[in-house]
Design a protein around this motif. Sequence first.
Motif, short mmCIF file in Angstrom:
data_model
loop_
_atom_site.label_atom_id
_atom_site.label_comp_id
_atom_site.label_asym_id
_atom_site.label_seq_id
_atom_site.Cartn_x
_atom_site.Cartn_y
_atom_site.Cartn_z
N LEU A 426 0.83 -1.21 0.00
CA LEU A 426 0.00 0.00 0.00
C LEU A 426 0.86 1.25 0.00
O LEU A 426 0.57 2.22 -0.72
CB LEU A 426 -0.92 -0.01 1.22
CG LEU A 426 -1.79 1.23 1.40
CD1 LEU A 426 -2.76 1.38 0.23
CD2 LEU A 426 -2.55 1.19 2.72
N ASP A 427 1.93 1.24 0.77
CA ASP A 427 2.78 2.43 0.86
C ASP A 427 3.45 2.73 -0.47
O ASP A 427 3.54 3.89 -0.89
CB ASP A 427 3.82 2.22 1.95
CG ASP A 427 4.53 3.51 2.31
OD1 ASP A 427 3.89 4.38 2.92
OD2 ASP A 427 5.72 3.65 1.98
N LEU A 430 0.87 4.27 -2.77
CA LEU A 430 0.53 5.65 -2.42
C LEU A 430 1.62 6.64 -2.84
O LEU A 430 1.33 7.82 -3.07
CB LEU A 430 0.28 5.77 -0.92
CG LEU A 430 -0.95 5.02 -0.37
CD1 LEU A 430 -1.04 5.20 1.13
CD2 LEU A 430 -2.23 5.49 -1.05
N GLN A 451 -4.72 3.69 -5.99
CA GLN A 451 -4.46 3.82 -4.57
C GLN A 451 -5.65 3.33 -3.74
O GLN A 451 -5.49 2.61 -2.74
CB GLN A 451 -4.13 5.27 -4.21
CG GLN A 451 -2.78 5.75 -4.68
CD GLN A 451 -2.72 6.06 -6.16
OE1 GLN A 451 -3.75 6.00 -6.85
NE2 GLN A 451 -1.55 6.42 -6.67
N SER A 452 -6.84 3.70 -4.15
CA SER A 452 -8.04 3.27 -3.42
C SER A 452 -8.28 1.77 -3.58
O SER A 452 -8.66 1.07 -2.63
CB SER A 452 -9.26 4.06 -3.91
OG SER A 452 -9.04 5.45 -3.78
N LYS A 454 -5.96 -0.40 -4.03
CA LYS A 454 -4.94 -1.09 -3.24
C LYS A 454 -5.34 -1.10 -1.77
O LYS A 454 -5.10 -2.10 -1.06
CB LYS A 454 -3.59 -0.40 -3.42
CG LYS A 454 -2.43 -1.14 -2.79
CD LYS A 454 -2.24 -2.52 -3.42
CE LYS A 454 -1.04 -3.24 -2.84
NZ LYS A 454 -0.87 -4.58 -3.44
N LEU A 455 -5.93 0.00 -1.28
CA LEU A 455 -6.39 0.03 0.11
C LEU A 455 -7.44 -1.04 0.36
O LEU A 455 -7.34 -1.82 1.32
CB LEU A 455 -6.95 1.41 0.45
CG LEU A 455 -7.67 1.52 1.80
CD1 LEU A 455 -6.69 1.29 2.95
CD2 LEU A 455 -8.37 2.86 1.94
N ARG A 486 -3.17 5.22 7.23
CA ARG A 486 -2.15 5.61 6.23
C ARG A 486 -2.80 6.23 5.01
O ARG A 486 -2.31 7.25 4.47
CB ARG A 486 -1.35 4.36 5.83
CG ARG A 486 -0.27 4.64 4.78
CD ARG A 486 0.83 5.48 5.36
NE ARG A 486 1.85 5.79 4.38
CZ ARG A 486 1.87 6.86 3.59
NH1 ARG A 486 0.87 7.75 3.69
NH2 ARG A 486 2.84 7.06 2.73
N TYR A 487 -3.89 5.67 4.55
CA TYR A 487 -4.61 6.23 3.39
C TYR A 487 -5.15 7.62 3.73
O TYR A 487 -5.06 8.55 2.91
CB TYR A 487 -5.74 5.27 3.01
CG TYR A 487 -6.55 5.71 1.80
CD1 TYR A 487 -6.07 5.49 0.51
CD2 TYR A 487 -7.78 6.32 1.95
CE1 TYR A 487 -6.81 5.88 -0.61
CE2 TYR A 487 -8.53 6.71 0.85
CZ TYR A 487 -8.04 6.49 -0.43
OH TYR A 487 -8.77 6.87 -1.53
N THR A 488 -5.67 7.78 4.93
CA THR A 488 -6.20 9.08 5.34
C THR A 488 -5.08 10.11 5.45
O THR A 488 -5.23 11.27 5.03
CB THR A 488 -6.92 8.93 6.69
OG1 THR A 488 -7.93 7.93 6.59
CG2 THR A 488 -7.56 10.24 7.11
N TRP A 490 -2.27 10.09 3.85
CA TRP A 490 -1.84 10.38 2.48
C TRP A 490 -2.73 11.45 1.84
O TRP A 490 -2.23 12.41 1.22
CB TRP A 490 -1.86 9.10 1.67
CG TRP A 490 -1.65 9.27 0.19
CD1 TRP A 490 -0.47 9.56 -0.44
CD2 TRP A 490 -2.64 9.15 -0.83
NE1 TRP A 490 -0.66 9.63 -1.79
CE2 TRP A 490 -1.99 9.38 -2.06
CE3 TRP A 490 -3.99 8.85 -0.83
CZ2 TRP A 490 -2.67 9.33 -3.27
CZ3 TRP A 490 -4.67 8.80 -2.03
CH2 TRP A 490 -4.01 9.05 -3.25
#
Length: 646
Positions: A426-427, A430, A451-452, A454-455, A486-488, A490
């Motif tokens: 995920l990282d 992103l 990215q979404s 992958k989350l 982490r997504y948030t 980012w």
Amino acid sequence: MADLAVASPPPAHAPAPATDLFGEPIEAHPPWFKPDSFLRADFDPDAYVAELRSYVPLESLAAELRAHLAALRAELVGLINRDYADFVGLSARLKGVDAAAARMRAPLADLRDKVAGFRAGAAAALAALRAGLEQRAAATAARELLELLLDTSHVVSKVEKLIKELPSAPSDSSNAEVQSIDTQNVEAGTGVRETQSILLERIASEMNRLKFYISHAQNLPFIENMEKRVQGATKLLDGSLERCFVDGLEHRDAKVIYNCLRAYAAIDNTSSAEELFRATVVSPLIQKIVPQNYAKAVAGASSDGLEDDYEQIKQCVEKDCKFILEISSSANSGLHVFDFLGNSILKEVLSAIQKGKPGAFSPGKPKEFLKNYKASLGFLDFLEGYCQSKSAVIKFRSEPAYTDFMRQWNVGVYFSLRFQEIAGGLDSTLTNTISPAGMNEAQGKPLLLKQSLKLLESLQTCWSDEVLVFSHCDKFLRLSLQLISRYTTWLSSGLSARKASDGSPNSPADAEWALSIPIDDFIYIMHDVHAVIGELSESGSFIGHVNQLLASCPIEVLNLVKQSILQAVEPLKELLPSIMNVMIGIIVKKSNEDLKHLKGITATYRLTNKLAVRHSPYVSGILHPLKVNDFLFYPSCFMIFSFDLN
């Protein structure tokens, strides 16, 4: 005394004490003079005078003492005068008292001598009685010790005799003691194995009694002299019992096995029986299934998978080991002390895997490791199915073999590898540039950006059957929350960098994606954030899937899991207005670019006399970004946009 007696007697009625004006009695002595102090046992005149002289003159103290002395003398005279007649007649009444006392003294002295003599006799009798009791106790102890030694010698001789009679037990009918062991159980036609097993059980019980005797008569020369005989008998018993037990296992003779197990239990040597069963029955079966030579296994391209091996082992246990498990777990047999499941079967399986397939325990291949781990748990559940009670299951799990088996599976390292794989994937996604997902990636999913996607894929991976380990579900839950965070982060860092610096080189690395992307990509982001929130909401499928996997947990745990996921989504919801503000800012910036040339209108009219014959193109240029992005034309966005233009 005569002088005191001639004093006149006190008046019949003493005068009333003097009183003051208020009717209170006037004290005869000053407050500092306390006559009661003279009556104390620890009265010290020197200390008394030294204490009072600090605030009372000595003349006053002497006057008070003389007055007190006079009062005491007057009181003494009064007492003598009151009882003077009795005091004078006392000598007349005491005539003959000395003679009476002399007459009473003689019998009392005689009685005292008799009591002293009786006491001396009783003490002597008590001492003799105690000595006799001590001698009796010593004789009793000596007799008990002698009986113990005789019993020990008798048991040793009996054991030696029975062991010698073992080979010829079925044909020797002249030995009455051997025939009297259990004639009802040794029926006509009973084979040699069963007869020997019965004799061995009897010898084992005698051997147990012998150990009891020896433990109560240690460090005695007689016992030390018999030590070699006892060791020889023990060695012969172990050898004979081992041969009989192995013979019974080979022929599946339930009666022989039962008698031998009772013999092993009697001498408290259960480990030997478990090891014999492992070496005789379990080990040959496991060696056929799991190769013991790792070099041959590698040469034969044998994998480290254990699922097929466990299936074959289960069939062998059901076919070839079930009989002894049933015998050892039979009711009222006293054989519950044996643990063939752990110390024979599981111990041999673990040894075979360590020698033949050591890579099966390695978490370096997470997928294979998880399959082997789940297969091993299923095998343990299969073995626990042979336990007759909950206490038997607890005992099985507390065995060293069970603990060693579970220690081989390093689930902590497995989770670390999965963590690096999922979180690192995920990282890395992103940190890449925003780009829409392909048709194959987004097929069947309500998301547009990689990215979404992958989350969502990472969250589903955490709770998939190919990754999740139920014993570490708390760690996988924490990993899921970290992925959402982490997504948030980012998104938040990118939006903050876009609004604050607008391309400043000091922006963080994970915010560079937001500095130059067009407004269309923010439309994708807005769409994906709404989709992710819907997927992770209470009505979404993710929480339902997690609760389904944790259905065996208490309802309180399920509620905490749901609340933690919903709480992790809240910061993501708070980013929706920021995304909208960034899109509005991009449109406003594009509209402002045409406003830079408005100064040309006034310059044209000042330098020339031309009149405007058509509308200015700047007006349509200002509204062109709105026209192109007409999706923003709803009241709230238009109000914000108009405010920014003004």
